[in-house]
Design an enzyme around this catalytic site. Sequence first.
Site, PDB file in Angstrom:
ATOM      1  N   SER A   1      -0.636   8.570   6.821  1.00 17.32           N
ATOM      2  CA  SER A   1      -0.057   9.094   5.574  1.00 17.32           C
ATOM      3  C   SER A   1       0.114  10.597   5.734  1.00 17.32           C
ATOM      4  O   SER A   1      -0.525  11.212   6.593  1.00 17.32           O
ATOM      5  CB  SER A   1      -1.004   8.809   4.411  1.00 17.32           C
ATOM      6  OG  SER A   1      -0.507   9.368   3.208  1.00 17.32           O
TER       7      SER A   1
ATOM      8  N   TYR B   1      -9.714   8.871   0.663  1.00 22.99           N
ATOM      9  CA  TYR B   1      -8.493   8.290   1.268  1.00 22.99           C
ATOM     10  C   TYR B   1      -7.900   9.266   2.301  1.00 22.99           C
ATOM     11  O   TYR B   1      -7.556   8.871   3.421  1.00 22.99           O
ATOM     12  CB  TYR B   1      -7.480   7.986   0.167  1.00 22.99           C
ATOM     13  CG  TYR B   1      -6.134   7.546   0.671  1.00 22.99           C
ATOM     14  CD1 TYR B   1      -5.958   6.280   1.225  1.00 22.99           C
ATOM     15  CD2 TYR B   1      -5.019   8.390   0.599  1.00 22.99           C
ATOM     16  CE1 TYR B   1      -4.714   5.869   1.687  1.00 22.99           C
ATOM     17  CE2 TYR B   1      -3.774   7.991   1.057  1.00 22.99           C
ATOM     18  CZ  TYR B   1      -3.622   6.730   1.596  1.00 22.99           C
ATOM     19  OH  TYR B   1      -2.390   6.324   2.063  1.00 22.99           O
TER      20      TYR B   1
HETATM   21  P1  NAP Z   1       0.272  -2.036  -0.972  1.00 23.74           P
HETATM   22  O1  NAP Z   1       1.616  -2.245  -1.570  1.00 23.74           O
HETATM   23  O2  NAP Z   1      -0.922  -1.980  -1.857  1.00 23.74           O
HETATM   24  O3  NAP Z   1       0.030  -3.131   0.173  1.00 23.74           O
HETATM   25  C1  NAP Z   1      -1.171  -3.079   0.915  1.00 23.74           C
HETATM   26  C2  NAP Z   1      -1.217  -4.247   1.878  1.00 23.74           C
HETATM   27  O4  NAP Z   1      -2.448  -4.178   2.612  1.00 23.74           O
HETATM   28  C3  NAP Z   1      -1.211  -5.576   1.167  1.00 23.74           C
HETATM   29  O5  NAP Z   1      -0.578  -6.536   1.981  1.00 23.74           O
HETATM   30  C4  NAP Z   1      -2.690  -5.882   1.050  1.00 23.74           C
HETATM   31  O6  NAP Z   1      -2.908  -7.282   0.839  1.00 23.74           O
HETATM   32  C5  NAP Z   1      -3.170  -5.402   2.407  1.00 23.74           C
HETATM   33  N1  NAP Z   1      -4.602  -5.126   2.491  1.00 23.74           N
HETATM   34  C6  NAP Z   1      -5.340  -4.297   1.725  1.00 23.74           C
HETATM   35  N2  NAP Z   1      -6.630  -4.336   2.105  1.00 23.74           N
HETATM   36  C7  NAP Z   1      -6.693  -5.223   3.146  1.00 23.74           C
HETATM   37  C8  NAP Z   1      -7.740  -5.698   3.954  1.00 23.74           C
HETATM   38  N3  NAP Z   1      -9.017  -5.287   3.797  1.00 23.74           N
HETATM   39  N4  NAP Z   1      -7.462  -6.588   4.922  1.00 23.74           N
HETATM   40  C9  NAP Z   1      -6.183  -7.022   5.107  1.00 23.74           C
HETATM   41  N5  NAP Z   1      -5.143  -6.614   4.374  1.00 23.74           N
HETATM   42  C10 NAP Z   1      -5.409  -5.716   3.393  1.00 23.74           C
HETATM   43  O7  NAP Z   1       0.218  -0.671  -0.153  1.00 23.74           O
HETATM   44  P2  NAP Z   1       1.359   0.167   0.582  1.00 23.74           P
HETATM   45  O8  NAP Z   1       1.779   1.243  -0.344  1.00 23.74           O
HETATM   46  O9  NAP Z   1       2.358  -0.738   1.179  1.00 23.74           O
HETATM   47  O10 NAP Z   1       0.481   0.841   1.742  1.00 23.74           O
HETATM   48  C11 NAP Z   1       0.454   0.302   3.051  1.00 23.74           C
HETATM   49  C12 NAP Z   1      -0.058   1.366   4.003  1.00 23.74           C
HETATM   50  O11 NAP Z   1       0.765   2.515   3.889  1.00 23.74           O
HETATM   51  C13 NAP Z   1      -1.481   1.825   3.705  1.00 23.74           C
HETATM   52  O12 NAP Z   1      -2.153   2.050   4.928  1.00 23.74           O
HETATM   53  C14 NAP Z   1      -1.280   3.131   2.963  1.00 23.74           C
HETATM   54  O13 NAP Z   1      -2.356   4.006   3.144  1.00 23.74           O
HETATM   55  C15 NAP Z   1      -0.031   3.653   3.650  1.00 23.74           C
HETATM   56  N6  NAP Z   1       0.729   4.612   2.854  1.00 23.74           N
HETATM   57  C16 NAP Z   1       1.417   4.241   1.730  1.00 23.74           C
HETATM   58  C17 NAP Z   1       2.161   5.183   1.043  1.00 23.74           C
HETATM   59  C18 NAP Z   1       3.019   4.837  -0.152  1.00 23.74           C
HETATM   60  O14 NAP Z   1       3.679   5.738  -0.685  1.00 23.74           O
HETATM   61  N7  NAP Z   1       3.079   3.623  -0.598  1.00 23.74           N
HETATM   62  C19 NAP Z   1       2.186   6.523   1.484  1.00 23.74           C
HETATM   63  C20 NAP Z   1       1.454   6.867   2.618  1.00 23.74           C
HETATM   64  C21 NAP Z   1       0.747   5.903   3.304  1.00 23.74           C
HETATM   65  P3  NAP Z   1      -4.284  -7.859   0.199  1.00 23.74           P
HETATM   66  O15 NAP Z   1      -4.654  -6.941  -0.927  1.00 23.74           O
HETATM   67  O16 NAP Z   1      -3.937  -9.248  -0.218  1.00 23.74           O
HETATM   68  O17 NAP Z   1      -5.272  -7.843   1.311  1.00 23.74           O
END
Ligand code: NAP
Length: 260
Positions: free
Chosen positions: A144, A158
Amino acid sequence: MFTPLAGRSVIVTGGSKGIGKGIARVFLRAGANVLLAARDSSALDGAASDLAKEGDGRVEILAADVSKVADCRRIAEAAVEQFGGVDVLCANAGIFPDTTLAAMSEEDVDNVLDCNVKGTIFMVQACLPALEASGHGRVVITSSITGPITGYPGWSHYGASKAAQLGFMRTASIELAPRKITVNAVLPGNIATEGLADMGEDYRRGMEAVIPQHRLGEVEDIGYAALFFATDEAAYITGQSLVIDGGQVLPESPAALEGI
Ligand code: NAP
């Protein structure tokens, strides 16, 4: 042109929604076979049916929790069983609950580090033999901008976890170089996902105002960057991170955005 990735075996953790699902869609369109892993089976089922018609690749699912080492091994084994190996690991699963430092409990910190840091380390470890056997193993970590570059109140744990992923990447990329495995990271800015939607409309509007492109990113924007790191042509790139944020980290001060 890039060598086609058709038929390659790709694991996407956190592939049931958000950025992981976007990464999976891009790899499927490139003809790769993709295993989606996440905890919630019904969300995985939904993602698999949404993605079923993308490209010629197969999509498989596995309910697993990356914060458990045994589950990381199950994910790697499932990909080998389903697709005959692992060419690419997208270590993307992550959580971002917000809590101020003053209110933060030991459990809050453990939960974030267990999923985001331990989950990354042990997924890479579990995939090592298969990645090496592929002869062109690729690890793409979803870090991130928050932590490595920026900060945001409520996300000190985080941010620490996302910076830790890059620390891990730099040494892992050296250790794995002789095995022809590259380890790189994508650093998303604010991407429109289910997880980010939970932050609310005010958060979204505030972010759109300070991003030079004045919009959130799309999940596929991260997928295209991950796909690039996975190509044969990116074989000489390792231990690097790529910011994908519409220019969010660039303005030196609010004045830099005046009239933009
Ligand atoms: P999201 O929409 O909440 O999706 C998160 C995914 O991770 C879901 O499939 C969730 O499914 C899975 N997950 C969470 N905990 C888990 C675990 N312990 N084991 C296996 N799967 C798990 O989040 P997102 O925004 O797409 O974020 C995805 C990644 O991008 C993360 O690493 C986040 O830090 C990074 N990120 C996101 C943003 C943003 O703007 N969205 C920005 C920077 C970085 P379950 O809950 O069913 O397990």
